[in-house]
Design an enzyme around this catalytic site. Structure first.
Site, PDB file in Angstrom:
ATOM      1  N   GLU A   1     120.283  -1.778 -22.404  1.00 40.15           N
ATOM      2  CA  GLU A   1     119.328  -0.710 -22.101  1.00 40.15           C
ATOM      3  C   GLU A   1     117.892  -1.210 -22.164  1.00 40.15           C
ATOM      4  O   GLU A   1     117.450  -1.691 -23.214  1.00 40.15           O
ATOM      5  CB  GLU A   1     119.494   0.438 -23.105  1.00 40.15           C
ATOM      6  CG  GLU A   1     118.501   1.575 -22.897  1.00 40.15           C
ATOM      7  CD  GLU A   1     118.528   2.599 -24.012  1.00 40.15           C
ATOM      8  OE1 GLU A   1     118.077   3.726 -23.776  1.00 40.15           O
ATOM      9  OE2 GLU A   1     119.006   2.267 -25.125  1.00 40.15           O
TER      10      GLU A   1
ATOM     11  N   GLU B   1     119.376  12.271 -25.577  1.00 39.03           N
ATOM     12  CA  GLU B   1     118.808  11.484 -26.673  1.00 39.03           C
ATOM     13  C   GLU B   1     117.354  11.901 -26.880  1.00 39.03           C
ATOM     14  O   GLU B   1     116.421  11.186 -26.545  1.00 39.03           O
ATOM     15  CB  GLU B   1     118.909   9.981 -26.376  1.00 39.03           C
ATOM     16  CG  GLU B   1     118.627   9.140 -27.607  1.00 39.03           C
ATOM     17  CD  GLU B   1     118.671   7.652 -27.338  1.00 39.03           C
ATOM     18  OE1 GLU B   1     119.203   6.915 -28.186  1.00 39.03           O
ATOM     19  OE2 GLU B   1     118.169   7.207 -26.289  1.00 39.03           O
TER      20      GLU B   1
END
Length: 261
Positions: free
Chosen positions: A143, A242
């Site tokens: 990521e 998130e």
């Protein structure tokens, strides 16, 4: 409509961690993700998932000494054995929890001079991890993370992540595209979704409002538009929520309830 997973490290923090599973299920979530599972026995977490009708869709491999500021060790020379031990532990949890993907944090790179060497270590560790995970049918995620939230993080740009995935060449190594990080680092999120998802290299998405990382309908991202674009691409994975709720988690879910009618 995309499928949403509650991130239990950031959402429902008004509850003790084991109680967050029931709270997420009560609000209509069918899946969860979180940063790290290792403070709890894998079987306990499996029981919480089963009791609340939830699927585990993502967590992170051990990141090194997180409390001391480490943010992954996959690119750190001389820590390869530690990385492998940690990743094997992550695979054990993933198999018990029936979790299909594990995110491997790259780590902090101090100084541009180290970058080429660190990327080489990173690629080698990712190749090994992908081979280990393939037998269990698990995907390894990387990521890009923005430099404002995580100064010095090795991987910040989407193109760099896609290049590493291509260089490693493992079919189960994927990019975790967080729209919050992408907007802060490079913007052009709509074009990025339309260009990157069809490559097959994006395995997981995450959302949050920019710039404050609150509910995804707050701030500068037009989340309704972006979720429609995700649908347009045919993405059939999960979208992790998130974000840090501005107030109570359940009270801030109007954006999701509105989508569901």
């Amino acid at each position: 409509m995309p499928r949403f997973a509650a991130n239990l490290s950031m959402m429902y923090v008004e509850h003790a961690f084991p109680d967050r599973f029931a709270a997420a299920a009560a609000d209509g979530f069918t899946a969860v993700e979180y940063l790290f599972p290792y403070a709890h026995p894998a079987q306990q977490l499996r029981g919480l998932l089963a009791a609340n009708g939830l699927r585990q869709v993502l967590f992170n491999a051990p990141p090194g000494d997180f409390e001391s500021g480490e943010r992954g060790i996959a690119s750190l020379p001389g820590r390869e054995a530690e990385f492998r031990d940690g990743f094997r532990r992550a695979l054990h949890y993933a198999e018990v929890l029936d979790c299909p993907r594990v995110h491997v944090m790259a780590g902090i790179a101090e100084g541009a001079a180290q970058r080429a060497d660190r990327i080489a270590v990173y690629r080698a560790n990712l190749g090994w991890a992908a081979a280990e995970a393939a037998g269990a049918g698990i995907e390894v995620m990387i990521e890009p993370i923005n430099q404002r939230d995580m100064p010095g993080y090795l991987l910040s740009f989407q193109d760099d992540a896609h290049r590493i995935v291509e260089e490693v060449g493992a079919p189960n190594l994927k990019v975790q595209l967080d729209l919050y990080h992408c907007q802060i680092t490079e913007g052009d999120v709509t074009v990025r979704l339309r260009s990157d998802i069809p490559t097959g290299r994006v395995g997981h998405l995450q959302i949050a409002g920019v710039p404050d990382r609150h509910e995804p309908d707050s701030g500068e991202l037009a989340i309704d538009h972006l979720l429609a674009v995700i649908d347009e691409t045919g993405f059939d994975g999960w979208v992790g929520c998130e974000y840090r709720p501005a107030a109570g988690t359940s009270e801030g879910l109007g954006w999701m309830r509105g989508m569901r009618g």
